[in-house]
Design a protein around this motif. Structure first.
Motif, PDB file in Angstrom:
ATOM      1  N   GLY A   1      40.916  48.106  43.483  1.00 27.40           N
ATOM      2  CA  GLY A   1      39.797  47.945  42.579  1.00 27.40           C
ATOM      3  C   GLY A   1      38.562  47.423  43.279  1.00 27.40           C
ATOM      4  O   GLY A   1      37.430  47.795  42.941  1.00 27.40           O
TER       5      GLY A   1
ATOM      6  N   HIS B   1      43.538  54.630  43.201  1.00 22.42           N
ATOM      7  CA  HIS B   1      43.572  53.519  42.249  1.00 22.42           C
ATOM      8  C   HIS B   1      44.253  53.950  40.947  1.00 22.42           C
ATOM      9  O   HIS B   1      45.026  53.192  40.355  1.00 22.42           O
ATOM     10  CB  HIS B   1      42.138  53.050  41.972  1.00 22.42           C
TER      11      HIS B   1
ATOM     12  N   GLY C   1      41.186  50.359  31.545  1.00 24.21           N
ATOM     13  CA  GLY C   1      40.769  51.190  32.666  1.00 24.21           C
ATOM     14  C   GLY C   1      40.340  52.577  32.223  1.00 24.21           C
ATOM     15  O   GLY C   1      39.355  53.131  32.725  1.00 24.21           O
TER      16      GLY C   1
ATOM     17  N   GLN D   1      38.069  43.785  35.014  1.00 28.94           N
ATOM     18  CA  GLN D   1      38.297  42.877  36.139  1.00 28.94           C
ATOM     19  C   GLN D   1      38.935  41.579  35.663  1.00 28.94           C
ATOM     20  O   GLN D   1      39.878  41.073  36.281  1.00 28.94           O
ATOM     21  CB  GLN D   1      36.978  42.569  36.860  1.00 28.94           C
TER      22      GLN D   1
END
Length: 374
Positions: A233, A281, A326, A343
């Motif tokens: 990330g 990711h 996400g 985050q």
């Protein structure tokens, strides 16, 4: 003359009472240290969030000098603000991207970076001063003295890594190196995870037996994978790779999009190719979801009704929420608010994963200085 049975009984009762008092003292110390470490964790969480906001607003290069002590004081006059702006005008980001930025616009990005550095200093004080007080008063158990000192050293190293990151964007680039940004973020998360580990060890644990060694190892693997995802990330953030594809579940209309290995040598694509970094990711997210699901199912099968099983279910729920966030970030083309939530929730997942893993080991044994006489 040999001691009478009554004398032996009185001595035993006295020893037992002393041990109980000693254990009560240790419990009080542990409770105080858990409160302290909990406050440190809250401060680190805020620091990571502000760091994310600093990145999302492209504010990280607004302060071009490293002043660990003097830098705590922001500009206090118009002249000082002009001096800071003039320093910013000398770097490529201003000259190539923000040329003509007004002082008021500069203040906006300056305050984000200043707040990030101020919080970092605050975390150092919040950790360091109580630690030294606990240490000086003999309230830190022997097994924890060096680990806690190591965390203090890592905190200082993190400050140096932060400047190392910023310095990468002051000469030849218009942003910081994604390698250094990901390192900076991951080190912060390692510190966070280590504090959770210690704090959890100081807390009372349930007496539930460990259902199987495989579940303990699975919890450790989950924690490691969360950290890997956070590192990935960081690469995504450093490259703005979240904008490389804004569709889900396909990427640019394909399960495996074209252009993943355009850079030579091929390994560089995994760190420098925006599309590849986002693709990896995503794959990491799928793997984490699958492992969390497996871990939950295995916990239900082998440890139904135990606290270990309940934690595994909660952890899967947290991972699922993170996956959904996400997806929202991708589809929304990295909106500021959702990106920040993504985050922050990653830190929540990490903290719970570490606490879950640590729960398999039980609390730290009591280090009483009193021993019962035989």
């Amino acid at each position: 003359m040999s001691a009478t049975p009554l004398t032996h009984s009185t001595a035993a009762l006295s020893d037992t009472g002393s041990v109980i008092a000693e254990e009560q003292r240790i419990r009080r110390n542990r409770a105080a240290q858990r409160i302290w470490l909990g406050l440190v964790l809250a401060a680190i969480f805020a620091l990571i969030l502000v760091g994310g906001a600093t990145r999302l607003t492209d504010s990280g290069l607004s302060i071009t000098q490293w002043k660990p002590i003097h830098g705590v004081i922001p500009p206090l006059s118009e002249m000082e603000w002009q001096e800071e702006l003039e320093l910013y005008r000398q770097i490529p980001e201003y000259q190539l991207i923000n040329k003509g930025m007004s002082l008021d616009e500069f203040k906006t990005i300056y305050w984000w970076e200043w707040a990030h550095r101020f919080l970092a200093r605050g975390v150092g004080v919040l950790f360091g001063i109580p630690f030294l007080i606990f240490l000086a008063t003999g309230r830190v158990e022997k097994r924890l003295r060096w680990p806690l000192f190591g965390l203090l050293v890592l905190g200082g190293l993190q400050g140096a890594v932060g400047w190392w990151m910023v310095a990468s964007g002051l000469v030849d680039r218009v942003d910081v190196s994604q390698y250094r940004l990901a390192t900076h973020l991951t080190l912060a998360c390692l510190i966070f995870a280590a504090i959770v580990w210690v704090m959890r060890g100081l807390a009372p644990h349930s007496a539930d037996p460990v259902p199987s060694i495989g579940l303990k190892r699975g919890a450790g693997a989950l924690t490691g994978l969360v950290l890997v995802q956070i590192y990935l990330g960081g690469l995504v953030a450093g490259l703005d790779a979240g904008l490389a594809s804004s569709t889900w579940p396909l990427m640019n209309g394909a399960l495996v999009p074209e252009g993943l290995l355009e850079i030579m040598p091929a390994w560089r694509n995994f760190f420098e190719n925006e599309l590849t970094v986002q693709f990896v990711h995503r794959l990491g997210g799928y793997l984490l979801f699958a492992l969390a699901l497996w871990h939950m199912v295995a916990s239900i099968v082998h440890g139904r009704g135990t606290t270990h099983c309940r934690r595994a279910v909660v952890l899967f729920g947290l991972v699922t929420i993170q996956a959904l966030i996400g997806i929202v970030v991708i589809l929304g083309q990295v909106p500021f608010g959702w990106a920040l939530v993504h985050q922050g929730w990653a830190i929540v997942v990490l903290g719970f994963a570490v606490a879950h893993w640590r729960g398999f080991y039980g609390a730290y044994p009591m280090e009483t200085r009193i021993r019962l006489r035989s």
